[in-house]
Structure formats: C-alpha cells, structure tokens
Design a protein around this motif. Structure first.
Motif, PDB file in Angstrom:
ATOM      1  N   LEU A 145      -6.118   0.723  25.463  1.00  0.00           N
ATOM      2  CA  LEU A 145      -6.026   0.591  26.866  1.00  0.00           C
ATOM      3  C   LEU A 145      -4.827  -0.299  27.321  1.00  0.00           C
ATOM      4  O   LEU A 145      -4.516  -0.459  28.429  1.00  0.00           O
ATOM      5  N   ILE A 146      -4.347  -1.244  25.982  1.00  0.00           N
ATOM      6  CA  ILE A 146      -3.162  -1.989  26.236  1.00  0.00           C
ATOM      7  C   ILE A 146      -2.159  -1.145  26.040  1.00  0.00           C
ATOM      8  O   ILE A 146      -1.115  -1.193  26.869  1.00  0.00           O
ATOM      9  N   HIS A 147      -2.066  -0.400  25.251  1.00  0.00           N
ATOM     10  CA  HIS A 147      -0.781   0.600  25.010  1.00  0.00           C
ATOM     11  C   HIS A 147      -1.369   2.025  24.806  1.00  0.00           C
ATOM     12  O   HIS A 147      -2.003   2.351  23.735  1.00  0.00           O
ATOM     13  N   SER A 148      -0.915   2.930  25.433  1.00  0.00           N
ATOM     14  CA  SER A 148      -1.438   4.302  25.459  1.00  0.00           C
ATOM     15  C   SER A 148      -0.998   4.892  24.091  1.00  0.00           C
ATOM     16  O   SER A 148      -1.656   5.893  23.446  1.00  0.00           O
ATOM     17  N   PHE A 149       0.013   4.457  23.442  1.00  0.00           N
ATOM     18  CA  PHE A 149       0.459   5.137  22.104  1.00  0.00           C
ATOM     19  C   PHE A 149      -0.466   4.736  21.026  1.00  0.00           C
ATOM     20  O   PHE A 149      -0.484   5.840  20.094  1.00  0.00           O
ATOM     21  N   ILE A 150      -1.488   3.925  21.204  1.00  0.00           N
ATOM     22  CA  ILE A 150      -2.546   3.734  20.112  1.00  0.00           C
ATOM     23  C   ILE A 150      -3.514   4.679  20.018  1.00  0.00           C
ATOM     24  O   ILE A 150      -4.280   4.951  18.936  1.00  0.00           O
ATOM     25  N   TRP A 151      -3.630   5.587  21.081  1.00  0.00           N
ATOM     26  CA  TRP A 151      -4.637   6.889  21.090  1.00  0.00           C
ATOM     27  C   TRP A 151      -4.352   7.592  19.856  1.00  0.00           C
ATOM     28  O   TRP A 151      -5.272   8.053  19.361  1.00  0.00           O
ATOM     29  N   ILE A 152      -2.934   7.631  19.428  1.00  0.00           N
ATOM     30  CA  ILE A 152      -2.867   8.338  18.209  1.00  0.00           C
ATOM     31  C   ILE A 152      -3.237   7.700  17.145  1.00  0.00           C
ATOM     32  O   ILE A 152      -3.800   8.415  16.266  1.00  0.00           O
TER      33      ILE A 152
END
Length: 257
Positions: free
Chosen positions: A184-191
């Motif tokens: 939720l802080i940085h969308s790239f972490i969804w990976i």
C-alpha cells in the motif's frame, strides 16, 4: 519501561546538533543499548534537511507538486494512486506542515524498520561482539543516504522485510498486517507478495532451478527486462494496482514513478 540513560542523552543531543548524536548512537550499539527508534529519528532529522541536488530525484518532483498547492497535489495523486503518498501529502498540506516532512517521515520509517529487523535477527542468531557491531556498521554504510528520497520505495521494502522477520523469527501473527501494509506504500511490492506466496506452492528443487534461471536472466539484461515487462502487464491486467514500466528500465525522471 525504563529509558536507558544513553538513549535519553542521544534524544536530547539530537535536538541540539544531530551530528553530535551519531557518535553517541555508535556508543549505544557498542554497549548493546541501541534504540532502532532513535536511529530512525536520527535519519529522519537528516532527511528533513535533505535538499535534492537534481531534478532526477523523486523528491524534487514531490517538493514541486507540494509547493504548487492542493489542486496540483490531487492531480498528481490521481496519476500515482498509492495510499501512503496520498495520506502523507494531503495530510501534511492540510496541517500546514513544511514539505520537508515528506522525506523526514519516510527516512524515519525506513531506518526504524531496517534496524528493528536487524536487531531481532542478531538476537535470534546470538551474534555478539565484533560481528554484531560490524553488522550495524554495514547497514549504515550499504544503504545510500539519498535512497529514501523517493519517499515510498525504501519504507515499503523495510516494512516488507520486517513482516518476514516477524513471521520467520518472532512467529508473530502481526506479520500479516505489515506484509500487506508494504504494497500500500509502493505498488511494486505486490510483485514481492506474489513471489512470496509462490514459494509455498513450489517444491524446493523447483525453487532452486528458478533461482538459477533468474540469475542467468539477470546477467542477460535485455531478456530480463522483457520478462519483467510481461509480469508487470499481468499484474496491471488484474486491475487492482498499476505498476509503471519505468520501474525496470531505470529511466526514473521521464515519468511519474
């Protein structure tokens, strides 16, 4: 909870001269009385006074948008729709806080969770003496001071790391909270989240082969980028988050990241 004398001195010194606090922080580490909160606060104060020297810094863009007013902030956030950036920028603007609070808070969050994770790991592995001190010094040295200026990526990574530490070492059920706060802080972490769950579905032998293949593809940069683009397109097609392709081509300043 009793406050250690050295940490009280560090806290007071930090508001007199932040640079005088650093040798005291090193002394507290040497005496095994260090506080991740104060280490995070130290970098937060430095972050408050950090001035981006180039337009290529994400922070330069955040400062420019923030100073342009509420309408520009909302227009910017409609493009970059991350909960953390939205809450931080709108909250700071509505409260009349200076723009410097953006990197200050991000630096504090990043370094607090990094050194909190480190402390837990060292205690769990019973690392003492010189190795313990060197572990702290290594963390101080390997993290670029300017790395938090994106205001989202390093806080997201540090919280994600902390969630794994909570799960694997502390065996705390709270890990799942931090685990889903990070993207939720940085969308790239969804990976990272997807890869984490994928690890539980695959056999150990399969994972080893995947790591070998990933290493080879990492050397062959061109193919690596192509695969990452495909992964990003799959994630974006789900409609839950939007990950920019510039995250893998390294051209940060040509688009909003």
């Amino acid at each position: 909870m009793k406050i250690k004398k050295i940490n009280l001195i560090i806290f007071i010194t930090m508001f007199i001269n932040v640079f005088l606090a650093f040798p005291l922080i090193l002394i507290s580490i040497f005496k095994k009385k260090e506080s991740p909160f104060l280490i995070g606060l130290f970098f937060g104060v430095l972050g408050f006074y950090f001035i981006p020297s180039s337009e290529r810094y994400d922070l330069y863009r955040y400062f420019t948008v923030f100073e342009a007013g509420r309408d520009n902030i909302l227009a910017f956030l409609s493009y970059q729709n991350d909960l953390y950036a939205r809450t931080l920028m709108i909250g700071a603007f509505n409260l009349g806080l200076p723009k410097n609070i953006l990197p200050a808070l991000s630096a504090f969050i990043s370094y607090y969770f990094i050194f909190r994770s480190l402390k837990i790991s060292l205690e769990y592995n019973k690392i003492e003496g010189k190795k313990r001190i060197l572990s702290f010094l290594f963390c101080f040295l390997v993290i670029p001071f300017s790395d938090f200026t994106g205001i989202r990526y390093l806080p997201a990574i540090s919280i994600f790391l902390y969630s794994i530490i909570l799960k694997e070492i502390k065996k705390s059920k709270k890990w799942i909270i931090y685990f889903f706060i990070a993207p939720l802080i940085h969308s790239f972490i969804w990976i990272n989240v997807m890869l984490f769950f994928l690890m539980f579905k695959l056999k150990e032998k399969t994972l080893k082969w995947l790591f070998v293949i990933s290493f080879i593809l990492g050397i062959i940069f061109e193919y690596n980028i192509t695969i990452l683009y495909k992964i990003i397109k799959i994630v974006n097609s789900l409609g839950l988050v939007t990950i920019k392709e510039i995250y893998v081509n390294g051209i940060w300043w040509q688009d909003y990241s």
